[in-house]
Design a protein around this motif. Structure first.
Motif, PDB file in Angstrom:
ATOM      1  N   LYS A 180       9.170  17.015  -1.364  1.00  0.00           N
ATOM      2  CA  LYS A 180       8.298  17.542  -0.287  1.00  0.00           C
ATOM      3  C   LYS A 180       6.831  17.206  -0.216  1.00  0.00           C
ATOM      4  O   LYS A 180       6.354  17.433   0.760  1.00  0.00           O
ATOM      5  CB  LYS A 180       8.286  19.010  -0.389  1.00  0.00           C
ATOM      6  N   TRP A 181       6.404  16.561  -1.148  1.00  0.00           N
ATOM      7  CA  TRP A 181       5.030  16.235  -1.216  1.00  0.00           C
ATOM      8  C   TRP A 181       4.786  14.723  -0.529  1.00  0.00           C
ATOM      9  O   TRP A 181       6.023  14.073  -0.508  1.00  0.00           O
ATOM     10  CB  TRP A 181       4.409  16.056  -2.599  1.00  0.00           C
ATOM     11  N   LYS A 182       3.721  14.298   0.031  1.00  0.00           N
ATOM     12  CA  LYS A 182       3.425  12.946   0.583  1.00  0.00           C
ATOM     13  C   LYS A 182       2.620  12.204  -0.089  1.00  0.00           C
ATOM     14  O   LYS A 182       1.671  12.590  -0.787  1.00  0.00           O
ATOM     15  CB  LYS A 182       2.904  13.316   2.021  1.00  0.00           C
ATOM     16  N   ARG A 183       2.906  10.801  -0.131  1.00  0.00           N
ATOM     17  CA  ARG A 183       1.759   9.939  -0.760  1.00  0.00           C
ATOM     18  C   ARG A 183       0.523   9.974   0.278  1.00  0.00           C
ATOM     19  O   ARG A 183       0.693  10.060   1.406  1.00  0.00           O
ATOM     20  CB  ARG A 183       2.473   8.533  -0.650  1.00  0.00           C
ATOM     21  N   PRO A 184      -0.563  10.045  -0.558  1.00  0.00           N
ATOM     22  CA  PRO A 184      -1.941  10.260   0.059  1.00  0.00           C
ATOM     23  C   PRO A 184      -2.344   8.847   0.906  1.00  0.00           C
ATOM     24  O   PRO A 184      -1.894   7.786   0.590  1.00  0.00           O
ATOM     25  CB  PRO A 184      -2.810  10.792  -0.651  1.00  0.00           C
ATOM     26  N   SER A 185      -3.249   9.108   1.882  1.00  0.00           N
ATOM     27  CA  SER A 185      -3.596   8.074   2.600  1.00  0.00           C
ATOM     28  C   SER A 185      -4.820   7.370   1.735  1.00  0.00           C
ATOM     29  O   SER A 185      -5.259   8.048   1.078  1.00  0.00           O
ATOM     30  CB  SER A 185      -4.642   8.504   3.976  1.00  0.00           C
ATOM     31  N   PRO A 186      -4.792   6.006   1.719  1.00  0.00           N
ATOM     32  CA  PRO A 186      -5.793   5.310   0.958  1.00  0.00           C
ATOM     33  C   PRO A 186      -7.161   5.768   1.303  1.00  0.00           C
ATOM     34  O   PRO A 186      -8.280   5.537   0.570  1.00  0.00           O
ATOM     35  CB  PRO A 186      -5.639   3.808   1.222  1.00  0.00           C
ATOM     36  N   GLU A 187      -7.562   6.741   2.437  1.00  0.00           N
ATOM     37  CA  GLU A 187      -8.869   7.079   2.758  1.00  0.00           C
ATOM     38  C   GLU A 187      -9.177   8.367   2.067  1.00  0.00           C
ATOM     39  O   GLU A 187     -10.424   8.944   1.764  1.00  0.00           O
ATOM     40  CB  GLU A 187      -8.967   7.227   4.377  1.00  0.00           C
ATOM     41  N   THR A 188      -8.132   8.620   1.263  1.00  0.00           N
ATOM     42  CA  THR A 188      -8.443  10.037   0.398  1.00  0.00           C
ATOM     43  C   THR A 188      -8.420   9.710  -1.173  1.00  0.00           C
ATOM     44  O   THR A 188      -9.178  10.488  -1.868  1.00  0.00           O
ATOM     45  CB  THR A 188      -7.404  10.956   0.648  1.00  0.00           C
ATOM     46  N   ILE A 189      -8.110   8.653  -1.502  1.00  0.00           N
ATOM     47  CA  ILE A 189      -7.871   8.286  -2.862  1.00  0.00           C
ATOM     48  C   ILE A 189      -7.890   6.884  -3.232  1.00  0.00           C
ATOM     49  O   ILE A 189      -7.177   6.307  -2.237  1.00  0.00           O
ATOM     50  CB  ILE A 189      -7.071   9.237  -3.784  1.00  0.00           C
ATOM     51  N   PRO A 190      -8.382   6.055  -4.254  1.00  0.00           N
ATOM     52  CA  PRO A 190      -7.951   4.820  -4.269  1.00  0.00           C
ATOM     53  C   PRO A 190      -6.321   4.448  -4.855  1.00  0.00           C
ATOM     54  O   PRO A 190      -6.240   4.476  -6.013  1.00  0.00           O
ATOM     55  CB  PRO A 190      -8.716   4.333  -5.542  1.00  0.00           C
ATOM     56  N   THR A 191      -5.735   4.174  -3.696  1.00  0.00           N
ATOM     57  CA  THR A 191      -4.120   4.347  -3.906  1.00  0.00           C
ATOM     58  C   THR A 191      -3.600   3.000  -4.772  1.00  0.00           C
ATOM     59  O   THR A 191      -2.654   2.896  -5.152  1.00  0.00           O
ATOM     60  CB  THR A 191      -3.314   4.497  -2.766  1.00  0.00           C
ATOM     61  N   ALA A 192      -4.518   1.988  -4.740  1.00  0.00           N
ATOM     62  CA  ALA A 192      -4.485   0.878  -5.446  1.00  0.00           C
ATOM     63  C   ALA A 192      -4.512   1.118  -6.957  1.00  0.00           C
ATOM     64  O   ALA A 192      -4.009  -0.049  -7.631  1.00  0.00           O
ATOM     65  CB  ALA A 192      -4.961  -0.520  -4.747  1.00  0.00           C
ATOM     66  N   ALA A 193      -5.132   1.988  -7.256  1.00  0.00           N
ATOM     67  CA  ALA A 193      -5.369   2.200  -8.869  1.00  0.00           C
ATOM     68  C   ALA A 193      -4.196   2.587  -9.512  1.00  0.00           C
ATOM     69  O   ALA A 193      -3.506   3.731  -8.671  1.00  0.00           O
ATOM     70  CB  ALA A 193      -6.515   3.049  -8.934  1.00  0.00           C
ATOM     71  N   LYS A 194      -3.615   2.340 -10.736  1.00  0.00           N
ATOM     72  CA  LYS A 194      -2.608   2.922 -11.457  1.00  0.00           C
ATOM     73  C   LYS A 194      -3.455   4.218 -12.281  1.00  0.00           C
ATOM     74  O   LYS A 194      -3.669   3.894 -13.325  1.00  0.00           O
ATOM     75  CB  LYS A 194      -1.911   2.185 -12.490  1.00  0.00           C
ATOM     76  N   ALA A 195      -3.537   5.119 -11.442  1.00  0.00           N
ATOM     77  CA  ALA A 195      -4.661   6.517 -12.015  1.00  0.00           C
ATOM     78  C   ALA A 195      -3.725   7.549 -12.221  1.00  0.00           C
ATOM     79  O   ALA A 195      -2.720   7.897 -11.496  1.00  0.00           O
ATOM     80  CB  ALA A 195      -5.576   6.760 -10.854  1.00  0.00           C
ATOM     81  N   ALA A 196      -4.097   8.217 -13.247  1.00  0.00           N
ATOM     82  CA  ALA A 196      -3.292   9.436 -13.833  1.00  0.00           C
ATOM     83  C   ALA A 196      -3.303  10.543 -12.651  1.00  0.00           C
ATOM     84  O   ALA A 196      -2.075  11.004 -12.528  1.00  0.00           O
ATOM     85  CB  ALA A 196      -3.884  10.009 -15.038  1.00  0.00           C
ATOM     86  N   GLY A 197      -4.417  10.893 -11.871  1.00  0.00           N
ATOM     87  CA  GLY A 197      -4.481  11.895 -10.964  1.00  0.00           C
ATOM     88  C   GLY A 197      -3.266  11.871 -10.023  1.00  0.00           C
ATOM     89  O   GLY A 197      -2.949  12.610  -9.291  1.00  0.00           O
ATOM     90  N   LEU A 198      -2.909  10.368  -9.422  1.00  0.00           N
ATOM     91  CA  LEU A 198      -2.059  10.198  -8.632  1.00  0.00           C
ATOM     92  C   LEU A 198      -0.695  10.446  -8.871  1.00  0.00           C
ATOM     93  O   LEU A 198       0.320  10.507  -8.204  1.00  0.00           O
ATOM     94  CB  LEU A 198      -2.188   8.659  -8.234  1.00  0.00           C
ATOM     95  N   TYR A 199      -0.329  10.892 -10.112  1.00  0.00           N
ATOM     96  CA  TYR A 199       0.922  10.980 -10.780  1.00  0.00           C
ATOM     97  C   TYR A 199       1.455  12.563 -10.672  1.00  0.00           C
ATOM     98  O   TYR A 199       2.333  12.945 -11.196  1.00  0.00           O
ATOM     99  CB  TYR A 199       1.005  10.293 -11.893  1.00  0.00           C
ATOM    100  N   MET A 200       0.201  13.409 -10.265  1.00  0.00           N
ATOM    101  CA  MET A 200       0.615  14.750 -10.513  1.00  0.00           C
ATOM    102  C   MET A 200       1.964  15.612  -9.730  1.00  0.00           C
ATOM    103  O   MET A 200       2.630  16.283 -10.093  1.00  0.00           O
ATOM    104  CB  MET A 200      -0.488  15.694 -10.240  1.00  0.00           C
ATOM    105  N   ILE A 201       1.549  14.782  -8.362  1.00  0.00           N
ATOM    106  CA  ILE A 201       2.618  15.218  -7.231  1.00  0.00           C
ATOM    107  C   ILE A 201       4.090  14.408  -7.750  1.00  0.00           C
ATOM    108  O   ILE A 201       5.228  15.016  -7.450  1.00  0.00           O
ATOM    109  CB  ILE A 201       2.494  14.826  -6.006  1.00  0.00           C
ATOM    110  N   CYS A 202       3.901  13.302  -8.612  1.00  0.00           N
ATOM    111  CA  CYS A 202       5.165  12.913  -9.189  1.00  0.00           C
ATOM    112  C   CYS A 202       5.915  13.691 -10.057  1.00  0.00           C
ATOM    113  O   CYS A 202       7.141  13.846 -10.219  1.00  0.00           O
ATOM    114  CB  CYS A 202       4.691  11.207  -9.882  1.00  0.00           C
ATOM    115  N   THR A 203       5.176  14.276 -11.351  1.00  0.00           N
ATOM    116  CA  THR A 203       5.532  15.254 -12.001  1.00  0.00           C
ATOM    117  C   THR A 203       6.143  16.451 -11.370  1.00  0.00           C
ATOM    118  O   THR A 203       7.368  16.591 -11.532  1.00  0.00           O
ATOM    119  CB  THR A 203       4.641  15.482 -13.001  1.00  0.00           C
TER     120      THR A 203
END
Length: 289
Positions: free
Chosen positions: A144-167
């Motif tokens: 139900k969640w969407k991958r965010p726009s690169p304008e909101t967060i550096p989506t090219a980084a393998k960053a822990a915060g990007l994985y919260m919606i994954c969990t």
């Protein structure tokens, strides 16, 4: 028997030293715990050799740069730390996790420029990420969640915060009897799974989402080159969810996932076909070459 990850024998490399597994600890006031200032890499070692280990080390450094978190080690020093961990634990085939984070220091707020950037390397023996689904075809939910726009967060980084919606999405998928979940991006196009990139087959040609709004996986790049070397046509493009019913085959790629066939996404079904099987076999041969 599975053991908890904080209670095992072995060694972990931490800030320049090999320490006993159970002693690899951080303070509760580490910045990363409160503000997600952390980046990481997942890698696999096959028969004593980490597949594309140096590329992973370079990407870790780039992830740190994108998060304004310069990692105080060179790629060569990170490579050496990984080798030291594998040797200390006697592993020939293992999963390797490198993580860098802002630790505790003089700052305890959003700003943390005065806090040190720490790094650790651990390794453990780990089989198929999706269990039997690797051979039978994984079943995916639609997140139900969407991958965010690169304008909101550096989506090219393998960053822990990007994985919260994954969990959150993977928990929801598992509650429905699925192995994983498929994300759409913020515009509604097909993006990726919670920890893997996705490929489709239609009439002998390969289609995969453009990786300009989520992490361009190292395994993904490897598979695309492999397919093109085999003379297959690969389309990197925007894919609408309505197109899924027209694809015959589907698979996931990632360091942990390797090449995992997909049998179902929501109400859409796919064959574990010849192209998928050939890609999985070719990748297995490549990583052990």
């Amino acid at each position: 028997m599975m053991l908890p990850y904080d209670d095992r024998d072995g060694k972990i490399w931490m800030n320049g030293d090999l320490v006993d597994w159970r002693d690899a600890k951080v303070h509760v006031l580490s910045h990363a715990l409160h503000y997600a200032s952390s980046v990481f890499e997942g890698e696999r070692c096959y028969d004593g050799k980490i597949f594309k280990g140096h590329e992973h080390s370079l990407r870790l450094l780039e992830s740190g740069r994108l998060l304004d978190m310069p990692i105080p080690y060179t790629a060569e020093e990170i490579d050496a730390a990984k080798e030291a961990v594998l040797k200390a634990n006697g592993f020939e085939n293992a999963y390797v996790r490198v993580v860098a984070w802002r630790g505790s220091g003089l700052d305890m707020g959003v700003s943390a420029a005065r806090n040190p950037v720490c790094m650790a390397v651990a390794a453990w023996e780990w089989g198929s990420y999706y269990g039997d689904a690797k051979w039978q075809g994984a079943k995916l939910d639609v997140a139900k969640w969407k991958r965010p726009s690169p304008e909101t967060i550096p989506t090219a980084a393998k960053a822990a915060g990007l994985y919260m919606i994954c969990t959150m999405s993977k928990h929801a998928a598992e509650a429905k009897g699925c192995s994983d979940a498929l994300f759409m991006d913020w515009e509604g196009y097909v993006a990726e799974a919670t920890g893997a990139n996705i490929f489709f087959v239609k009439d002998g040609e390969i289609h995969t989402p453009m990786a300009d709004r989520f992490l361009n996986g190292i395994t993904r790049q490897t598979i695309i080159q492999m397919l093109r070397d085999k003379g297959l046509t690969v389309h990197e493009r925007r894919i609408l969810p309505d197109e899924l019913e027209s694809f015959q085959e589907c698979w996931l790629t990632g360091t942990a996932a390797e090449v995992t066939p997909v049998g179902q996404i929501g109400d859409w079904h796919f064959q574990v076909g010849q192209i998928t099987r050939d890609v999985a076999e070719s990748y297995e041969a490549l990583v052990r070459a």
